[in-house]
Scaffold this motif. Structure first.
Motif, PDB file in Angstrom:
ATOM      1  N   VAL A  74       0.837  -1.206   0.000  1.00 39.52           N
ATOM      2  CA  VAL A  74       0.000   0.000   0.000  1.00 39.52           C
ATOM      3  C   VAL A  74       0.868   1.251   0.000  1.00 39.52           C
ATOM      4  CG1 VAL A  74      -1.730   1.297   1.294  1.00 39.52           C
ATOM      5  CG2 VAL A  74      -1.899  -1.197   1.147  1.00 39.52           C
ATOM      6  N   VAL A  75       1.906   1.258   0.838  1.00 37.71           N
ATOM      7  CA  VAL A  75       2.812   2.410   0.905  1.00 37.71           C
ATOM      8  C   VAL A  75       3.495   2.613  -0.439  1.00 37.71           C
ATOM      9  CG1 VAL A  75       4.870   3.345   2.016  1.00 37.71           C
ATOM     10  CG2 VAL A  75       3.145   2.132   3.376  1.00 37.71           C
ATOM     11  N   SER A  76       3.991   1.530  -1.010  1.00 32.58           N
ATOM     12  CA  SER A  76       4.672   1.629  -2.300  1.00 32.58           C
ATOM     13  C   SER A  76       3.729   2.137  -3.377  1.00 32.58           C
ATOM     14  CB  SER A  76       5.235   0.258  -2.692  1.00 32.58           C
ATOM     15  OG  SER A  76       5.849   0.305  -3.957  1.00 32.58           O
ATOM     16  N   LEU A  77       2.506   1.619  -3.408  1.00 35.00           N
ATOM     17  CA  LEU A  77       1.543   2.028  -4.423  1.00 35.00           C
ATOM     18  C   LEU A  77       1.177   3.506  -4.271  1.00 35.00           C
ATOM     19  CD1 LEU A  77      -0.356   1.292  -6.747  1.00 35.00           C
ATOM     20  CD2 LEU A  77      -2.022   0.541  -5.041  1.00 35.00           C
ATOM     21  N   ALA A  78       0.981   3.949  -3.030  1.00 34.05           N
ATOM     22  CA  ALA A  78       0.609   5.355  -2.799  1.00 34.05           C
ATOM     23  C   ALA A  78       1.723   6.301  -3.225  1.00 34.05           C
ATOM     24  CB  ALA A  78       0.271   5.555  -1.318  1.00 34.05           C
ATOM     25  N   LEU A  79       2.978   5.994  -2.874  1.00 31.24           N
ATOM     26  CA  LEU A  79       4.089   6.878  -3.220  1.00 31.24           C
ATOM     27  C   LEU A  79       4.336   6.925  -4.720  1.00 31.24           C
ATOM     28  CD1 LEU A  79       6.602   5.987  -0.346  1.00 31.24           C
ATOM     29  CD2 LEU A  79       5.139   8.018  -0.548  1.00 31.24           C
ATOM     30  N   ALA A 107       1.136  -4.886  -6.226  1.00 34.75           N
ATOM     31  CA  ALA A 107       0.094  -4.679  -5.228  1.00 34.75           C
ATOM     32  C   ALA A 107      -1.062  -5.653  -5.433  1.00 34.75           C
ATOM     33  CB  ALA A 107      -0.421  -3.242  -5.284  1.00 34.75           C
ATOM     34  N   GLY A 108      -1.447  -5.873  -6.673  1.00 31.43           N
ATOM     35  CA  GLY A 108      -2.510  -6.841  -6.939  1.00 31.43           C
ATOM     36  C   GLY A 108      -2.138  -8.243  -6.526  1.00 31.43           C
ATOM     37  N   SER A 109      -0.834  -8.527  -6.523  1.00 32.85           N
ATOM     38  CA  SER A 109      -0.376  -9.866  -6.168  1.00 32.85           C
ATOM     39  C   SER A 109      -0.163 -10.046  -4.678  1.00 32.85           C
ATOM     40  CB  SER A 109       0.935 -10.165  -6.919  1.00 32.85           C
ATOM     41  OG  SER A 109       1.452 -11.421  -6.541  1.00 32.85           O
ATOM     42  N   ARG A 114      -8.303  -5.079   2.266  1.00 33.84           N
ATOM     43  CA  ARG A 114      -8.910  -3.867   1.695  1.00 33.84           C
ATOM     44  C   ARG A 114      -8.581  -3.710   0.208  1.00 33.84           C
ATOM     45  NH1 ARG A 114     -10.461  -0.374   6.086  1.00 33.84           N
ATOM     46  NH2 ARG A 114      -9.689  -1.184   8.056  1.00 33.84           N
ATOM     47  N   ARG A 115      -8.629  -4.770  -0.511  1.00 32.57           N
ATOM     48  CA  ARG A 115      -8.282  -4.724  -1.932  1.00 32.57           C
ATOM     49  C   ARG A 115      -9.312  -3.907  -2.718  1.00 32.57           C
ATOM     50  NH1 ARG A 115      -4.691  -8.467  -3.782  1.00 32.57           N
ATOM     51  NH2 ARG A 115      -5.820  -8.642  -5.749  1.00 32.57           N
ATOM     52  N   ARG A 116     -10.583  -4.142  -2.454  1.00 29.99           N
ATOM     53  CA  ARG A 116     -11.613  -3.403  -3.192  1.00 29.99           C
ATOM     54  C   ARG A 116     -11.564  -1.919  -2.859  1.00 29.99           C
ATOM     55  NH1 ARG A 116     -16.934  -7.409  -2.688  1.00 29.99           N
ATOM     56  NH2 ARG A 116     -16.007  -9.195  -3.807  1.00 29.99           N
ATOM     57  N   ALA A 159      -3.574  -8.594 -13.669  1.00 25.79           N
ATOM     58  CA  ALA A 159      -2.482  -9.568 -13.772  1.00 25.79           C
ATOM     59  C   ALA A 159      -1.942  -9.921 -12.389  1.00 25.79           C
ATOM     60  CB  ALA A 159      -1.371  -9.007 -14.662  1.00 25.79           C
ATOM     61  N   GLY A 160      -1.790  -8.895 -11.535  1.00 26.11           N
ATOM     62  CA  GLY A 160      -1.343  -9.162 -10.173  1.00 26.11           C
ATOM     63  C   GLY A 160      -2.338 -10.003  -9.397  1.00 26.11           C
ATOM     64  N   ALA A 161      -3.645  -9.723  -9.571  1.00 25.40           N
ATOM     65  CA  ALA A 161      -4.672 -10.512  -8.889  1.00 25.40           C
ATOM     66  C   ALA A 161      -4.650 -11.964  -9.359  1.00 25.40           C
ATOM     67  CB  ALA A 161      -6.047  -9.896  -9.141  1.00 25.40           C
ATOM     68  N   TRP A 162      -4.401 -12.159 -10.661  1.00 30.72           N
ATOM     69  CA  TRP A 162      -4.297 -13.537 -11.171  1.00 30.72           C
ATOM     70  C   TRP A 162      -3.096 -14.253 -10.569  1.00 30.72           C
ATOM     71  CZ3 TRP A 162      -0.426 -15.813 -14.201  1.00 30.72           C
ATOM     72  CH2 TRP A 162      -0.726 -17.097 -14.660  1.00 30.72           C
TER      73      TRP A 162
END
Length: 397
Positions: A74-79, A107-109, A114-116, A159-162
């Motif tokens: 989450v931190v990485s995605l936000a920055l 992040a998807g992986s 709280r993914r949604r 792709a990450g979720a898969w």
């Protein structure tokens, strides 16, 4: 080759943040290359601006948080998202903008909770960014371009979720295989304990019961008590062997000094040891006839052990449920197979099928089926009970 393997092992032992840091440094360094300046990701139609002090901040936000993309997704995605927005709004169009799809895949992986909510927040945040880029640009861009870029980002998240679902499915499969393996091992150990303990304890009980009526005959009493003692020692030896098999160090080269002929024989009960079972059963008061035909092959795989267990279980049932009835044991060595037949006369053997739990016979059927053989157990026409097994030789189990 060995040095490369050793280096790979050292690299895998490093913290995940250290292993992910080089990718962020690579994006940061590539963004400063003259040939890549202004040729990175471009959303909207803003003119490219030369790098300034604020560009360094944008590049650092886009690149360096990749080091924590697996530890703190989450931190990485936000920055990275903030750095990407600053990059596009200022018109730097750096190569570091490519980090956004990468961090979305990560992040998807790796994001667990709280993914949604994260998906909704990112989608909502994209709307004002697209509006701002449209207002700051020349106005030539169309909504379809912003929608297309949004779909690209959604594809990266998908792709990450898969990858995450695949990893979870693989973990569940491994856990299921491990549980099945543990269950099979427990079943095997239970069968071995049943075969060893039931046979020896039954013989000891019968011998001890007979000794109660031999107080007037000291010589016969001594023989009966000696038989009980010998049976107990064999039970201890077999149990110790079974416990040795459960020892993780069993069979290693460190266990030296115990390789006597007797120990090796006990480790692998063979059809040749059936005669020992017969003698033990006879001393317990059960009349047993034993015949063996043919010559055992040089290699029988697990067949000799299974044949040994068939005779052991059948004689145990004869002692328990048809004590005193004549029993015959016949072992035939054929070409590529071993045939065992144990028959007990009298009506007492019918009680074995009615009173016994059937666990021993069911275990024997499983052993024989694993080797591709045939097994049957049931009452005979003369009121007795017969156990037959055809066991292919040469295969392992």
């Amino acid at each position: 080759m060995m040095s490369l393997q050793r280096a790979g092992q050292v690299w895998r032992r490093l913290d995940v943040t250290v292993r992910d840091l080089p990718l962020g440094i690579l994006f940061l360094a590539a963004s400063f290359l003259p040939g890549l300046r202004g040729h990175g990701t471009e959303v909207g139609d803003l003119p490219t601006r030369p790098f300034d002090a604020l560009a360094v901040v944008a590049l650092a936000l886009e690149s360096l948080p990749l080091a924590v993309r697996r530890r703190w997704p989450v931190v990485s995605l936000a920055l990275v998202t903030c750095g990407f927005a600053l990059d596009q709004l200022r018109g730097y169009h750096s190569a570091a903008g490519t980090a956004l799809p990468i961090v979305l895949i990560s992040a998807g992986s790796h994001l667990e909770h709280r993914r949604r909510t994260i998906v909704v927040l990112l989608s909502v945040a994209y709307v004002p960014l697209a509006i701002a880029l449209s207002l700051l640009g020349s106005g030539d861009e169309t909504p379809a371009e912003f929608v297309t870029f949004y779909l690209v980002l959604a594809l990266a998240w998908g792709a990450g979720a898969w990858l995450r679902s695949t990893r979870i499915a693989e973990a569940e499969r491994r856990e299921r295989v491990a549980a099945e393996t543990r269950t099979a091992e427990r079943t095997r150990i239970a069968r071995e304990l049943h075969d060893v303990v039931t046979h020896h304890v039954t013989a000891m009980v019968v011998q001890a019961e007979a000794a109660r009526y031999l107080t007037a005959a000291p010589e016969r009493l001594e023989q009966s008590l000696t038989a009980v003692s010998d049976t107990g020692r064999r039970a201890i030896t077999d149990l110790r062997h079974l416990l040795d098999l459960l020892n993780p160090d069993h069979g290693t080269s460190t266990s030296t000094g115990t390789g006597t002929a007797e120990a090796k024989e006990l480790r692998t009960p063979a059809v040749g040891r059936v005669l020992t079972l017969v003698e033990q059963t006879r001393r317990a008061g059960q009349p047993v006839d034993f015949t063996e035909q043919g010559t055992p092959p040089a290699s029988t795989g697990s067949a000799d052990l299974v044949a040994y267990r068939v005779v052991q279980e059948a004689l145990t049932n004869a002692l328990k449920y048809a004590h005193g009835s004549r029993t015959s044991v016949e072992v035939r060595h054929g070409e590529g197979e071993i045939t065992v037949e144990v028959s007990t006369d009298g009506t007492g053997s019918r009680t074995a099928a009615a009173v016994g739990s059937g666990r021993g016979l069911a275990g024997l059927r499983e052993r024989v089926d694993v080797l591709g053989g045939d097994f049957s157990a049931g009452s005979s026409t003369d009121g007795g009970f017969t156990v037959r097994a055809r066991i292919p030789a040469g295969s392992t189990s």
